[in-house]
Write an enzyme that holds these catalytic residues in place. Structure first.
Site, short mmCIF file in Angstrom:
data_model
loop_
_atom_site.label_atom_id
_atom_site.label_comp_id
_atom_site.label_asym_id
_atom_site.label_seq_id
_atom_site.Cartn_x
_atom_site.Cartn_y
_atom_site.Cartn_z
N LEU A 95 0.82 -1.22 0.00
CA LEU A 95 0.00 0.00 0.00
C LEU A 95 0.85 1.26 0.00
CD1 LEU A 95 -2.86 -0.97 2.49
CD2 LEU A 95 -3.00 -0.76 0.00
N GLY A 96 1.98 1.25 0.70
CA GLY A 96 2.81 2.45 0.73
C GLY A 96 3.88 2.37 1.79
N GLY A 98 6.07 4.80 4.74
CA GLY A 98 6.05 6.03 5.52
C GLY A 98 7.37 6.24 6.22
N GLY A 99 7.36 7.17 7.18
CA GLY A 99 8.59 7.51 7.87
C GLY A 99 9.08 6.45 8.83
N VAL A 103 3.52 -0.23 4.74
CA VAL A 103 2.14 -0.65 4.94
C VAL A 103 1.75 -1.59 3.79
CG1 VAL A 103 -0.25 0.08 5.25
CG2 VAL A 103 1.61 1.54 6.05
N LYS A 118 0.86 -2.64 9.02
CA LYS A 118 2.07 -1.82 9.04
C LYS A 118 3.19 -2.59 9.73
CE LYS A 118 3.78 2.82 9.79
NZ LYS A 118 3.41 4.23 10.04
N ASP A 211 1.84 13.33 14.14
CA ASP A 211 2.19 13.57 12.74
C ASP A 211 0.92 13.84 11.93
OD1 ASP A 211 3.92 13.89 10.58
OD2 ASP A 211 3.89 11.77 10.05
#
Length: 356
Positions: A95-96, A98-99, A103, A118, A211
């Site tokens: 899905l992606g 991040g920092g 995910v 995640k 965040d």
């Protein structure tokens, strides 16, 4: 693979062995250290050698073994899927990133549910960090709000990799959702009020998000706001030790955080101010636009493009009150910010000082 080699069946390093060997090696003389490294084999020895080299330039006590390892191991290891199964969940897609982690889309075969899973980067390196992770997830599991994406499950893999599963939301970032649909000002304020109500719910339970930004706020197919990525959040009384500044997005971060600061209720309020300004203007707000006069000027430009019967002067006061560089003059709670926002939406005078 020699007898001392420490790795898992899938070829990934055994991070517990890496951590143990690193601490042992720092206490040995050069000859004994080399013998211990040779006995450990690869990839453990190679990783520890690089950690030791990094320790010569920057103290582990200053940066932490996780931070050094993240630099030394590089992005390639982060891109690799560490496993196909996490507890009862089977990974089906990406899905992606991040920092703090990656995910994945995952499925639970026994009940057929689909989740967003995640996986935290570098978490295997520190047992203390894994324990903090589990503490945070227990805290976040208490959040029950229709606009907060719920946490379903969390766990730690045999190699120490931490993960958590949450509802998968098929939605669009709130700013893009508004732009694509030409959402009018009252509609944007309604969405923002829902965001504030969700953050207020978390703050009342002593949890800060840490965040807040449009990419962490989705609007689903029903037009409902959904807040996610509380994975960088933490209990207010523990936030300084549970949340690292590296996870914060600079454009939405309160200047008071500084280089090593930690998120607080006040920094969440500041981020909400940036988001409100962005939703009202339909554009990314440059960081330098923090003075009240500059904020009002930006809003006057927006009012000319999207006129409505909303009191834009009061909206300027609300934005300034959320974006104040002085935490003493910033809104002291999301409750107070939301109160003024609701009064603007109802066409009543607001309570904030108009000189802000």
């Amino acid at each position: 693979m020699n007898a001392g080699d420490k790795r898992h069946a899938d070829g990934s390093p055994d991070w517990a062995a890496v951590e143990q060997l690193f601490h042992e090696a720092t206490a040995l003389d050069d000859v004994a250290r080399e013998a211990a490294l040779a006995a450990a084999g690869e990839p453990t020895a190679g990783i520890v050698r690089r950690l030791l080299a990094g320790d010569a330039d920057a103290s582990i006590l200053d940066r932490g073994i996780e931070a050094l390892a993240a630099d030394l191991i590089g992005q390639e290891s982060r891109d690799a899927l560490p496993a196909e199964r996490f507890g009862p969940y089977r990974v089906t897609g990406l899905l992606g990133r991040g920092g703090m982690g990656t995910v994945y889309l995952a499925e639970r075969d026994d009940v057929g549910s689909v989740v967003a899973l995640k996986v935290l980067w570098d978490a295997p390196l520190s047992p203390a960090r894994r324990e903090r992770f589990m503490d945070e997830q227990r805290t976040l599991a208490r959040l029950r709000h229709p606009c907060i994406v719920p946490l379903y499950d969390a766990g730690v893999q045999p190699d120490g990799t931490a993960w958590f599963a949450m509802e998968h939301v098929d939605g669009e970032h709130v700013d893009r959702w508004c732009l694509d649909r030409g959402t009018d000002t009252p509609g944007r304020l309604k969405l923002f009020a829902a965001i504030c109500d969700a953050v207020r719910h978390a703050h009342q339970r002593l949890v800060v998000h840490g965040d807040l930004k449009p990419s962490n706020i989705l609007v689903d197919g029903a037009g409902r706001v959904r807040l996610l990525d509380f994975g960088v959040a933490g209990p207010v009384d523990l936030v300084h030790r549970t949340t690292g500044a590296g996870a914060i997005t600079p454009a939405y971060a309160s200047p008071a955080l500084g280089a090593d600061g930690a998120p607080t209720v006040h920094s969440d309020i500041y981020a909400l101010g940036v988001i409100l300004l962005q939703l009202l203007t339909g554009q990314w707000p440059p960081l330098e636009r923090r003075e009240p006069s500059e904020i009002r000027a930006v809003l006057r430009e927006a009012r000319a493009v999207q006129p409505s019967n909303v009191d834009w002067d009061d909206l300027g006061v609300i934005c300034s009150g959320a974006l104040s560089l002085d935490e003493d003059t910033r809104y002291q709670s999301v409750e107070a910010l939301l109160h003024d926002l609701e009064r603007v939406r109802a066409h009543y005078p607001i309570g904030a000082d108009p000189s802000l």
